[in-house]
Scaffold this motif. Structure first.
Motif, PDB file in Angstrom:
ATOM      1  N   SER A 208      43.516  17.401  24.880  1.00 21.98           N
ATOM      2  CA  SER A 208      42.513  17.493  25.940  1.00 21.98           C
ATOM      3  C   SER A 208      41.356  16.553  25.610  1.00 21.98           C
ATOM      4  CB  SER A 208      42.009  18.931  26.069  1.00 21.98           C
ATOM      5  OG  SER A 208      41.403  19.351  24.856  1.00 21.98           O
ATOM      6  N   ALA A 209      40.547  16.251  26.625  1.00 20.32           N
ATOM      7  CA  ALA A 209      39.470  15.266  26.453  1.00 20.32           C
ATOM      8  C   ALA A 209      38.520  15.631  25.318  1.00 20.32           C
ATOM      9  CB  ALA A 209      38.702  15.114  27.762  1.00 20.32           C
ATOM     10  N   ASN A 210      38.205  16.943  25.151  1.00 22.06           N
ATOM     11  CA  ASN A 210      37.268  17.339  24.091  1.00 22.06           C
ATOM     12  C   ASN A 210      37.914  17.368  22.710  1.00 22.06           C
ATOM     13  OD1 ASN A 210      38.850  19.550  24.571  1.00 22.06           O
ATOM     14  ND2 ASN A 210      37.186  21.047  24.484  1.00 22.06           N
ATOM     15  N   GLU A 211      39.210  17.079  22.640  1.00 25.29           N
ATOM     16  CA  GLU A 211      39.892  17.002  21.357  1.00 25.29           C
ATOM     17  C   GLU A 211      40.332  15.572  21.036  1.00 25.29           C
ATOM     18  OE1 GLU A 211      42.936  19.929  22.176  1.00 25.29           O
ATOM     19  OE2 GLU A 211      41.956  21.360  20.833  1.00 25.29           O
ATOM     20  N   ARG A 212      39.846  14.622  21.831  1.00 25.03           N
ATOM     21  CA  ARG A 212      40.134  13.210  21.582  1.00 25.03           C
ATOM     22  C   ARG A 212      38.894  12.557  20.980  1.00 25.03           C
ATOM     23  NH1 ARG A 212      42.800  13.359  27.074  1.00 25.03           N
ATOM     24  NH2 ARG A 212      41.054  12.168  27.948  1.00 25.03           N
ATOM     25  N   PHE A 213      39.102  11.626  20.053  1.00 26.44           N
ATOM     26  CA  PHE A 213      37.985  11.020  19.330  1.00 26.44           C
ATOM     27  C   PHE A 213      38.149   9.495  19.286  1.00 26.44           C
ATOM     28  CE2 PHE A 213      38.701  15.262  17.684  1.00 26.44           C
ATOM     29  CZ  PHE A 213      37.434  15.820  17.736  1.00 26.44           C
ATOM     30  N   SER A 214      37.060   8.784  19.607  1.00 24.42           N
ATOM     31  CA  SER A 214      37.056   7.328  19.509  1.00 24.42           C
ATOM     32  C   SER A 214      36.843   6.911  18.057  1.00 24.42           C
ATOM     33  CB  SER A 214      35.948   6.733  20.384  1.00 24.42           C
ATOM     34  OG  SER A 214      36.147   7.046  21.743  1.00 24.42           O
ATOM     35  N   LYS A 215      37.657   5.983  17.602  1.00 25.20           N
ATOM     36  CA  LYS A 215      37.550   5.478  16.233  1.00 25.20           C
ATOM     37  C   LYS A 215      37.422   3.953  16.263  1.00 25.20           C
ATOM     38  CE  LYS A 215      40.056   9.187  13.838  1.00 25.20           C
ATOM     39  NZ  LYS A 215      41.162   9.500  12.898  1.00 25.20           N
ATOM     40  N   ILE A 216      36.749   3.406  15.247  1.00 28.03           N
ATOM     41  CA  ILE A 216      36.463   1.973  15.203  1.00 28.03           C
ATOM     42  C   ILE A 216      37.059   1.352  13.950  1.00 28.03           C
ATOM     43  CG2 ILE A 216      34.650   0.217  15.177  1.00 28.03           C
ATOM     44  CD1 ILE A 216      32.796   2.226  16.512  1.00 28.03           C
ATOM     45  N   LEU A 217      37.720   0.196  14.132  1.00 30.03           N
ATOM     46  CA  LEU A 217      38.236  -0.586  13.013  1.00 30.03           C
ATOM     47  C   LEU A 217      37.572  -1.962  13.033  1.00 30.03           C
ATOM     48  CD1 LEU A 217      42.080   0.139  13.290  1.00 30.03           C
ATOM     49  CD2 LEU A 217      40.460   1.150  11.663  1.00 30.03           C
ATOM     50  N   PRO A 218      36.703  -2.256  12.063  1.00 32.33           N
ATOM     51  CA  PRO A 218      36.074  -3.584  12.032  1.00 32.33           C
ATOM     52  C   PRO A 218      36.987  -4.613  11.359  1.00 32.33           C
ATOM     53  CG  PRO A 218      35.199  -2.229  10.263  1.00 32.33           C
ATOM     54  CD  PRO A 218      36.177  -1.361  11.024  1.00 32.33           C
TER      55      PRO A 218
END
Length: 288
Positions: free
Chosen positions: A54-64
């Protein structure tokens, strides 16, 4: 400190919606259709969805990631030689890397998007004192297969972007009110309708902020990585890429959503994009 005078702070007036300050005299009005830029493609665009939540269990992650100054200079030189742009080469590298993840036996259709800076199209022109997201978007579809030539693809990406800009598509999209929906119920229905694909629209989008030179203590401070603050968990693309060239070095921020894309797949994708750009400077290769 107590008793210390606080200097007067200059404030700027809140600006109107972008639709109302763009100078539409700069373009000829044309109706925008799905085939305005893209050739007709029967194949459905490909997405990568490895996990669902669900949307509240999804997380944006960043790879530099980044290219060294030497590789950056080599890439710029090679792009000029191949009659394309660095942005065109980055688009091609993203298309190649995404295709490598799918390992297709046949030609596939990939959709991708790009924001377009509209500040110079506004009347009066908006300067850097004003914070805000003064943009339109472009969307493209591209067929890719194992016999695709990297530099042919980079030139095609450049051509599509150029033709869209000179055709006035970003401004016409605004004029035809394609970005605004004041109906919250319709907006909610749109989000819900995309939940089966975890809110993903395209294979990827690229936000290229351009080139900058910063001289502040350049001899003492070395920038390791740059990060773009962006959230993609509610809606967005399989991958979002932020690009900026700072002091003759290209920096990348690859953003993905966990668990829609696994950490392993995201790292493989980011590394592959960098690897392809490295190789493009010295080899005219085909898709692996």
């Amino acid at each position: 400190a107590v008793g210390e005078n606080i200097p007067q702070i200059d404030s700027l007036e809140l600006m109107s919606f972008i639709e109302y300050i763009v100078n539409y005299v700069l373009i000829q009005e044309t109706e925008i259709t799905k085939t305005s830029v893209n050739e007709h493609i029967n194949l459905e665009p490909q997405l990568i969805i490895e996990g669902k939540a669900s949307a509240n269990e999804r997380f944006s992650k960043i790879l530099p990631r980044n290219l060294s100054q030497d590789i950056t200079k080599m890439l710029i030189s090679k792009c000029k030689q191949e009659e394309t742009t660095v942005h065109g080469a980055i688009c091609a590298a993203m298309l190649f890397a995404f295709t490598n993840l799918l390992s297709p036996n046949e030609q596939i259709n990939l959709a991708y998007g790009l924001p377009v800076n509209l500040r110079k199209y506004c009347q009066p022109e908006i300067n850097h004192q004003n914070l805000g997201c003064f943009i339109s978007v472009l969307g493209f579809n591209q067929l890719v297969d194992k016999n695709t030539s990297f530099w042919d693809l980079a030139r095609k990406c450049k051509s599509k972007i150029h033709n869209s800009l000179i055709s006035g598509i970003p401004l016409n999209l605004l004029k035809q009110n394609r970005f605004r929906s004041l109906d919250r119920e319709l907006m909610g229905q749109s989000v819900i309708s995309k939940e089966e694909q975890m809110g993903r629209n395209n294979a990827f989008s690229i936000s290229n902020r351009g080139k900058f030179q910063v001289g502040y203590k350049q001899d003492k401070i070395k920038i390791k990585d740059l990060y773009f603050a962006t959230g993609q968990h509610l809606g967005g693309d399989c991958f979002w890429l932020g690009v900026v060239t700072l002091n003759d070095q290209i920096f990348f921020s690859f953003v993905y959503v966990d668990p829609v894309i696994s950490d392993q797949t995201a790292n493989k994708f980011a590394d592959d994009v960098i690897h392809i750009l490295h190789n493009s400077c010295t080899n005219n290769f085909l898709l692996n």
